[in-house]
Design a protein around this motif. Structure first.
Motif, PDB file in Angstrom:
ATOM      1  N   ILE A 141       0.805  -1.354   0.564  1.00 35.46           N
ATOM      2  CA  ILE A 141      -0.137  -0.238   0.365  1.00 35.46           C
ATOM      3  C   ILE A 141       0.825   0.917  -0.106  1.00 35.46           C
ATOM      4  N   VAL A 142       2.181   1.516   1.161  1.00 41.58           N
ATOM      5  CA  VAL A 142       2.666   1.898   0.641  1.00 41.58           C
ATOM      6  C   VAL A 142       3.153   2.123  -0.845  1.00 41.58           C
ATOM      7  N   TYR A 143       4.090   1.401  -1.391  1.00 41.63           N
ATOM      8  CA  TYR A 143       4.248   1.903  -3.132  1.00 41.63           C
ATOM      9  C   TYR A 143       3.049   2.121  -3.568  1.00 41.63           C
ATOM     10  N   CYS A 144       1.543   1.817  -3.181  1.00 39.11           N
ATOM     11  CA  CYS A 144       0.653   2.322  -3.747  1.00 39.11           C
ATOM     12  C   CYS A 144       0.366   3.521  -3.636  1.00 39.11           C
ATOM     13  N   LEU A 145       0.179   4.358  -2.823  1.00 37.72           N
ATOM     14  CA  LEU A 145       0.900   5.426  -2.506  1.00 37.72           C
ATOM     15  C   LEU A 145       2.212   6.544  -3.448  1.00 37.72           C
ATOM     16  N   LEU A 146       3.075   5.939  -3.365  1.00 35.25           N
ATOM     17  CA  LEU A 146       4.145   6.552  -4.372  1.00 35.25           C
ATOM     18  C   LEU A 146       3.748   6.241  -5.631  1.00 35.25           C
ATOM     19  N   GLN A 147       3.358   5.442  -6.140  1.00 35.60           N
ATOM     20  CA  GLN A 147       3.131   4.538  -7.709  1.00 35.60           C
ATOM     21  C   GLN A 147       1.911   5.601  -8.305  1.00 35.60           C
ATOM     22  N   GLU A 202      -4.499   8.201  -9.630  1.00 38.79           N
ATOM     23  CA  GLU A 202      -5.996   8.224  -9.555  1.00 38.79           C
ATOM     24  C   GLU A 202      -6.169   8.158  -8.134  1.00 38.79           C
ATOM     25  N   ILE A 203      -6.932   9.703  -8.066  1.00 38.15           N
ATOM     26  CA  ILE A 203      -7.405  10.121  -7.275  1.00 38.15           C
ATOM     27  C   ILE A 203      -8.011   9.368  -6.101  1.00 38.15           C
ATOM     28  N   SER A 204      -8.634   8.293  -6.532  1.00 36.76           N
ATOM     29  CA  SER A 204     -10.358   7.778  -5.396  1.00 36.76           C
ATOM     30  C   SER A 204      -8.863   6.729  -5.139  1.00 36.76           C
ATOM     31  N   ILE A 205      -8.100   6.377  -5.087  1.00 39.32           N
ATOM     32  CA  ILE A 205      -6.946   5.568  -5.244  1.00 39.32           C
ATOM     33  C   ILE A 205      -6.440   5.812  -3.786  1.00 39.32           C
ATOM     34  N   LEU A 206      -5.698   7.043  -4.645  1.00 39.01           N
ATOM     35  CA  LEU A 206      -4.531   7.851  -3.660  1.00 39.01           C
ATOM     36  C   LEU A 206      -5.455   7.568  -2.159  1.00 39.01           C
ATOM     37  N   HIS A 207      -6.878   8.302  -2.141  1.00 42.34           N
ATOM     38  CA  HIS A 207      -7.925   8.505  -1.366  1.00 42.34           C
ATOM     39  C   HIS A 207      -7.766   7.425  -0.505  1.00 42.34           C
ATOM     40  N   LEU A 208      -7.746   6.203  -0.783  1.00 42.83           N
ATOM     41  CA  LEU A 208      -8.323   4.980   0.281  1.00 42.83           C
ATOM     42  C   LEU A 208      -6.988   4.194   0.890  1.00 42.83           C
ATOM     43  N   GLU A 230       6.880   4.503  10.347  1.00 42.76           N
ATOM     44  CA  GLU A 230       8.223   4.283  10.046  1.00 42.76           C
ATOM     45  C   GLU A 230       8.655   3.716   8.241  1.00 42.76           C
ATOM     46  N   MET A 231       8.194   2.460   7.946  1.00 36.96           N
ATOM     47  CA  MET A 231       7.993   2.447   6.671  1.00 36.96           C
ATOM     48  C   MET A 231       8.059   2.721   5.515  1.00 36.96           C
ATOM     49  N   MET A 232       6.924   3.575   5.374  1.00 36.88           N
ATOM     50  CA  MET A 232       7.118   4.731   4.812  1.00 36.88           C
ATOM     51  C   MET A 232       8.115   6.085   4.941  1.00 36.88           C
ATOM     52  N   LYS A 233       8.601   6.512   6.169  1.00 36.18           N
ATOM     53  CA  LYS A 233      10.234   7.271   5.924  1.00 36.18           C
ATOM     54  C   LYS A 233      11.056   5.847   4.740  1.00 36.18           C
ATOM     55  N   THR A 234      11.497   5.264   5.604  1.00 41.49           N
ATOM     56  CA  THR A 234      12.364   3.858   4.538  1.00 41.49           C
ATOM     57  C   THR A 234      11.675   3.582   3.365  1.00 41.49           C
ATOM     58  N   GLU A 235      11.031   3.780   2.303  1.00 44.13           N
ATOM     59  CA  GLU A 235      10.135   3.741   1.261  1.00 44.13           C
ATOM     60  C   GLU A 235      10.640   5.690   0.746  1.00 44.13           C
ATOM     61  N   GLY A 236      10.587   6.109   1.173  1.00 43.18           N
ATOM     62  CA  GLY A 236      10.546   7.372   1.025  1.00 43.18           C
ATOM     63  C   GLY A 236       9.161   8.119   0.533  1.00 43.18           C
ATOM     64  N   ALA A 237       8.434   7.984   1.304  1.00 43.11           N
ATOM     65  CA  ALA A 237       7.131   8.426   1.168  1.00 43.11           C
ATOM     66  C   ALA A 237       6.838  10.109   1.626  1.00 43.11           C
ATOM     67  N   PHE A 238       7.880  10.539   2.052  1.00 42.56           N
ATOM     68  CA  PHE A 238       7.691  12.094   2.514  1.00 42.56           C
ATOM     69  C   PHE A 238       8.279  12.391   1.491  1.00 42.56           C
ATOM     70  N   LEU A 280       4.911  12.723  -0.438  1.00 43.36           N
ATOM     71  CA  LEU A 280       3.638  13.559   0.450  1.00 43.36           C
ATOM     72  C   LEU A 280       3.831  15.140  -0.054  1.00 43.36           C
ATOM     73  N   VAL A 281       5.087  15.982  -0.347  1.00 45.96           N
ATOM     74  CA  VAL A 281       5.246  17.262  -0.942  1.00 45.96           C
ATOM     75  C   VAL A 281       4.816  17.248  -1.666  1.00 45.96           C
ATOM     76  N   GLU A 282       5.066  16.101  -3.320  1.00 45.62           N
ATOM     77  CA  GLU A 282       4.587  16.307  -4.306  1.00 45.62           C
ATOM     78  C   GLU A 282       3.086  16.614  -4.146  1.00 45.62           C
ATOM     79  N   LEU A 283       2.539  15.585  -3.924  1.00 41.24           N
ATOM     80  CA  LEU A 283       0.916  15.422  -4.522  1.00 41.24           C
ATOM     81  C   LEU A 283       0.084  16.290  -3.327  1.00 41.24           C
TER      82      LEU A 283
END
Length: 452
Positions: A82-88, A91-97, A114-122, A125-128
């Motif tokens: 799901i973290v990978y889904c956020l990164l990749q 689509e608005i509906s998928i990002l929402h869920l 912590e996993m989000m940080k490790t996988e580069g999610a921050f 988020l700045v981009e989104l």
């Protein structure tokens, strides 16, 4: 999303029944788990507009996944997917869920953040948060701000994470607050303010304890962009300051109070931001600080760190802001409160050394020393320089001490703007103490009123 399954539903109950079947799937391989997750996202996004219209419905849907066998049997793998889904995904509906899942699951288990940080999610988020199509979806936009806040307040962000934040992003956040300035109850105020507060804390931590693993050279100094934007354009973002004081006045969670105080500390330390607030708002702030200092129990260890932080904010507030000028707002009340904090045995509790030292430092502010008698104080006024200077008269020991502190504060201000300073100044130690005071989310501030 490439994976599609055809569903035909006649009513809402069928939706929830089908969802239960999907999240209850028994999957023994990663391929089967992936298929089940695709089914979950395909199904929920297909019927989102029909059966998931409210935030409650989306939360209910998410908890079905979190509590179902699909997730409970494969937590780490499902979270990562799901973290990978956020990164990749875009689509608005998928990002929402996915955002709701990460937010709710992370609040229950910090390993998610912590996993989000490790996988580069921050940086993602700045981009989104700045994307135009997401800005047109207020619910999702607010959730992304909440997610950034939650993942940032439980861990230290990396130098690379903070480097993804530029002046334009911080300016955009301040503009969001100004854009809804007519409505203090607007849902954007709270999430945006919290993000700015937690970013300021991250900058403080980065400036006081740079990472140095495996004898690697320290990273370049990190500019505190929150302070930088306010120092350059603070007059354009006054609503933020007003709301900050209102939030401190009503906030009962210790962790958020500390975040607010950390930002106030830096604002009053810097000459470029010391007079950022309206004078009337400073009066409210001073009232809040006096009330909270008197309300904190003296025999409570958790209250001690908060009291010390309030006192560390109070000194530059008294010394550097408009409060230092006549008519000297609540001078007598300030001194009474400080004497009360330093009086041995007050309320049958000993005064800790740090509280006494910080309170006495506040009392050393020049204009608080002029209370013995108004005529005498007036006759000595020419020998007391204002906080901004202006006389070359001999200084009293108190004013000399105050100026020494101010020199340290100027060094601190330059440090927080990303400039190199000498080590060992008093303010550097003070900022380390302020930055290190933290509390777990949800802990309520101790109170004499509640304890009694």
């Amino acid at each position: 999303m490439e994976f599609e399954v055809s569903y035909n539903l006649d009513n809402e109950q069928q939706f929830w029944d089908e969802l239960e079947d999907i999240v209850s799937a028994s999957c023994q391989t990663h391929e089967l788990i992936d298929n089940a997750l695709r089914s979950y996202l395909s199904f929920t996004t297909k019927f989102k507009s029909e059966y998931l219209q409210s935030e409650y419905d989306i939360a209910r849907c998410t908890y079905r996944l979190i509590q179902g066998p699909l997730f409970t049997a494969h937590k780490e793998y499902v979270r990562r997917q799901i973290v990978y889904c956020l990164l990749q995904e875009d689509e608005i509906s998928i990002l929402h869920l996915t955002t709701v899942f990460l937010l709710l699951d992370g609040r229950n288990d910090e390993e998610t953040f912590e996993m989000m940080k490790t996988e580069g999610a921050f940086p993602r988020l700045v981009e989104l948060i700045q994307k135009n199509d997401i800005q047109e979806e207020p619910r999702l936009h607010r959730l992304l701000l909440d997610l950034m806040y939650e993942m940032s307040r439980i861990q230290r962000l990396s130098w690379e994470d903070l480097s993804s934040v530029n002046d334009a992003f911080i300016t955009y956040l301040f503009q969001l607050i100004e854009g809804v300035s007519d409505d203090v109850n607007d849902p954007y105020h709270y999430p945006v303010i919290r993000v700015l507060l937690v970013l300021n804390e991250q900058y403080m931590v980065a400036s006081t304890s740079p990472a140095n693993r495996n004898n690697a050279p320290p990273p370049p100094p990190m500019t505190n962009r929150v302070i930088k934007v306010l120092s350059k354009h603070g007059m354009s973002y006054k609503t933020f300051g007003c709301n900050l004081i209102l939030l401190l006045n009503r906030e009962s969670e210790t962790s958020l109070q500390l975040l607010i105080l950390k930002l106030l500390y830096l604002l009053f330390q810097s000459r470029s931001t010391a007079e950022y607030f309206y004078t009337n708002d400073l009066h409210v702030l001073l009232d809040v600080i006096l009330r909270n200092l008197l309300d904190l129990p003296l025999d409570s260890a958790p209250a001690a760190a908060l009291r010390h932080t309030y006192l560390r904010v109070l000194h530059p507030l008294l010394a550097n802001s408009q409060i230092r000028r006549p008519p000297y707002y609540k001078r007598d009340e300030i001194l009474k409160m400080l004497h009360l904090l330093t009086a041995s045995g007050t309320h049958f509790a000993p005064v800790d050394a740090t509280t006494a030292r910080l309170a006495k430092r506040c009392m050393s502010v020049t204009w608080l020393q002029q209370i013995e008698s108004e005529p005498e104080a007036h006759s000595r006024s020419s020998s007391h320089s204002d906080a901004d200077g202006g006389t070359n008269s001999p200084q009293t020991p108190n004013s000399s001490q105050e100026n020494a502190i101010k020199n340290g504060q100027r060094e601190l201000a330059r440090r927080m703007m990303g400039m190199t300073v000498k080590e060992g100044v008093e303010s550097a130690n003070s900022i380390s103490e302020v930055a290190s005071h933290m509390e777990k989310p949800g802990v309520q501030t101790p109170s004499r009123g509640r304890d009694n």
